[in-house]
Write an enzyme that holds these catalytic residues in place. Sequence first.
Site, mmCIF file in Angstrom:
data_model
loop_
_atom_site.group_PDB
_atom_site.id
_atom_site.type_symbol
_atom_site.label_atom_id
_atom_site.label_comp_id
_atom_site.label_asym_id
_atom_site.label_seq_id
_atom_site.Cartn_x
_atom_site.Cartn_y
_atom_site.Cartn_z
ATOM 1 N N ASP A 1 18.406 92.032 91.055
ATOM 2 C CA ASP A 1 17.745 91.697 92.302
ATOM 3 C C ASP A 1 17.516 92.546 93.166
ATOM 4 O O ASP A 1 16.317 92.868 93.515
ATOM 5 C CB ASP A 1 17.991 90.280 93.117
ATOM 6 C CG ASP A 1 19.534 90.076 93.321
ATOM 7 O OD1 ASP A 1 20.253 91.203 93.122
ATOM 8 O OD2 ASP A 1 19.774 89.462 93.780
ATOM 9 N N ASP B 1 19.601 85.380 98.326
ATOM 10 C CA ASP B 1 20.250 84.300 99.391
ATOM 11 C C ASP B 1 20.870 84.990 100.539
ATOM 12 O O ASP B 1 21.370 86.211 100.675
ATOM 13 C CB ASP B 1 21.187 83.639 98.551
ATOM 14 C CG ASP B 1 22.771 84.377 98.503
ATOM 15 O OD1 ASP B 1 22.625 85.417 97.799
ATOM 16 O OD2 ASP B 1 23.508 83.907 99.007
ATOM 17 N N GLY C 1 21.365 85.722 92.009
ATOM 18 C CA GLY C 1 20.192 86.461 92.577
ATOM 19 C C GLY C 1 18.786 86.790 91.597
ATOM 20 O O GLY C 1 17.531 86.719 92.149
ATOM 21 N N ASP D 1 22.145 97.596 96.108
ATOM 22 C CA ASP D 1 22.508 98.062 97.615
ATOM 23 C C ASP D 1 23.754 99.056 97.590
ATOM 24 O O ASP D 1 23.481 100.019 97.586
ATOM 25 C CB ASP D 1 23.283 96.556 98.302
ATOM 26 C CG ASP D 1 23.519 96.686 99.599
ATOM 27 O OD1 ASP D 1 22.746 97.173 100.365
ATOM 28 O OD2 ASP D 1 24.589 96.060 100.183
ATOM 29 N N THR D 2 24.911 98.918 97.580
ATOM 30 C CA THR D 2 26.120 99.763 97.659
ATOM 31 C C THR D 2 26.032 100.546 96.255
ATOM 32 O O THR D 2 26.637 101.525 95.992
ATOM 33 C CB THR D 2 27.302 99.266 97.830
ATOM 34 O OG1 THR D 2 27.724 98.374 96.867
ATOM 35 C CG2 THR D 2 27.491 98.622 99.114
ATOM 36 N N GLY D 3 25.670 99.914 95.144
ATOM 37 C CA GLY D 3 25.749 100.323 93.631
ATOM 38 C C GLY D 3 26.998 99.692 93.080
ATOM 39 O O GLY D 3 27.225 99.975 91.981
ATOM 40 N N LEU E 1 26.593 97.144 89.933
ATOM 41 C CA LEU E 1 26.068 97.964 88.935
ATOM 42 C C LEU E 1 26.918 98.644 88.210
ATOM 43 O O LEU E 1 26.974 99.014 86.965
ATOM 44 C CB LEU E 1 24.470 98.564 89.209
ATOM 45 C CG LEU E 1 23.495 97.449 88.912
ATOM 46 C CD1 LEU E 1 22.234 98.194 89.390
ATOM 47 C CD2 LEU E 1 23.262 96.912 87.823
HETATM 48 P P1 IMP Z 1 25.786 96.072 95.455
HETATM 49 O O1 IMP Z 1 26.942 95.756 94.657
HETATM 50 O O2 IMP Z 1 26.266 96.217 96.873
HETATM 51 O O3 IMP Z 1 24.835 96.910 95.153
HETATM 52 O O4 IMP Z 1 24.983 94.525 95.977
HETATM 53 C C1 IMP Z 1 24.428 94.070 94.893
HETATM 54 C C2 IMP Z 1 24.401 92.532 95.271
HETATM 55 O O5 IMP Z 1 24.469 92.217 96.563
HETATM 56 C C3 IMP Z 1 23.046 91.965 94.812
HETATM 57 O O6 IMP Z 1 22.991 91.435 93.444
HETATM 58 C C4 IMP Z 1 22.732 90.897 95.714
HETATM 59 O O7 IMP Z 1 23.299 89.855 95.173
HETATM 60 C C5 IMP Z 1 23.691 91.417 97.087
HETATM 61 N N1 IMP Z 1 22.737 91.820 97.853
HETATM 62 C C6 IMP Z 1 22.749 93.077 98.517
HETATM 63 N N2 IMP Z 1 21.850 93.240 99.332
HETATM 64 C C7 IMP Z 1 21.227 92.258 99.608
HETATM 65 C C8 IMP Z 1 19.974 91.639 100.674
HETATM 66 O O8 IMP Z 1 19.688 92.391 101.321
HETATM 67 N N3 IMP Z 1 20.105 90.299 100.297
HETATM 68 C C9 IMP Z 1 20.446 89.575 99.619
HETATM 69 N N4 IMP Z 1 21.560 89.841 98.925
HETATM 70 C C10 IMP Z 1 21.832 91.218 98.947
HETATM 71 MG MG MG Z 2 23.010 89.515 92.790
#
Ligand code: IMP
Ligand code: MG
Length: 177
Positions: free
Chosen positions: A101, A160, A45, A104-106, A109
């Site tokens: 990029d 995406d 992303g 979201d949930t974290g 990271l």
């Molecule tokens: P997390 O692990 O839930 O914080 O998600 C992180 C990853 O989920 C990001 O690097 C994105 O690739 C994907 N992601 C989360 N939210 C979105 C969104 O709104 N659009 C597209 N990709 C997302």
């Molecule tokens: Mg990503």
Amino acid sequence: MSTWKDSIDIFLSKDQLEARIQEMGKELARDYEGKDLLVVGLLNGVFIFMADLVRAMDMRLEVAFMQVASYGGNTISTGEVNILHDLERPIGGRHVLIVEDIVDTGLTLHKVRNMLLDRQPASLKIATLLDKPCRRNVQVPVDYVGFTLDDHFAVGFGLDLDGKFRNLPFLGVYNPS
Ligand code: IMP
Ligand code: MG
């Protein structure tokens, strides 16, 4: 006539993105002035944001990438984070900036940060183009945020939906109707 972009509402224009990324680049170059900086992008992303961000940073730096996957092809996180490609070189004693990029949930990271902290960098900070704080499941310190988003699914500018829409030059919100 219907086109492939019909289900996307523009949320941030190319110009808005460019202006904000220039600001972030200047701030980062100021904060890391004189330091040995490694900028680590999380693929896929981040590829467009990262390209613009490092070009907005007027300083000596190095780039590297990790590839992580956390989504199973839809708009809901699987909660599982897989490292598909790790860094090729040690980061001990170096200043590392992780670039994402969107946070979201974290979970992504959280995992990547702990993995890199174990390797004892001189410092470890996080920069993201987008942040969705309302969706957080695990707390992670995010040091640089481009824009804060409500609970919408963003596409374009590298992000995406099931592999599609990464090539949109703006950021949109997916809105099937
Ligand atoms: P997390 O692990 O839930 O914080 O998600 C992180 C990853 O989920 C990001 O690097 C994105 O690739 C994907 N992601 C989360 N939210 C979105 C969104 O709104 N659009 C597209 N990709 C997302
Ligand atoms: Mg990503």
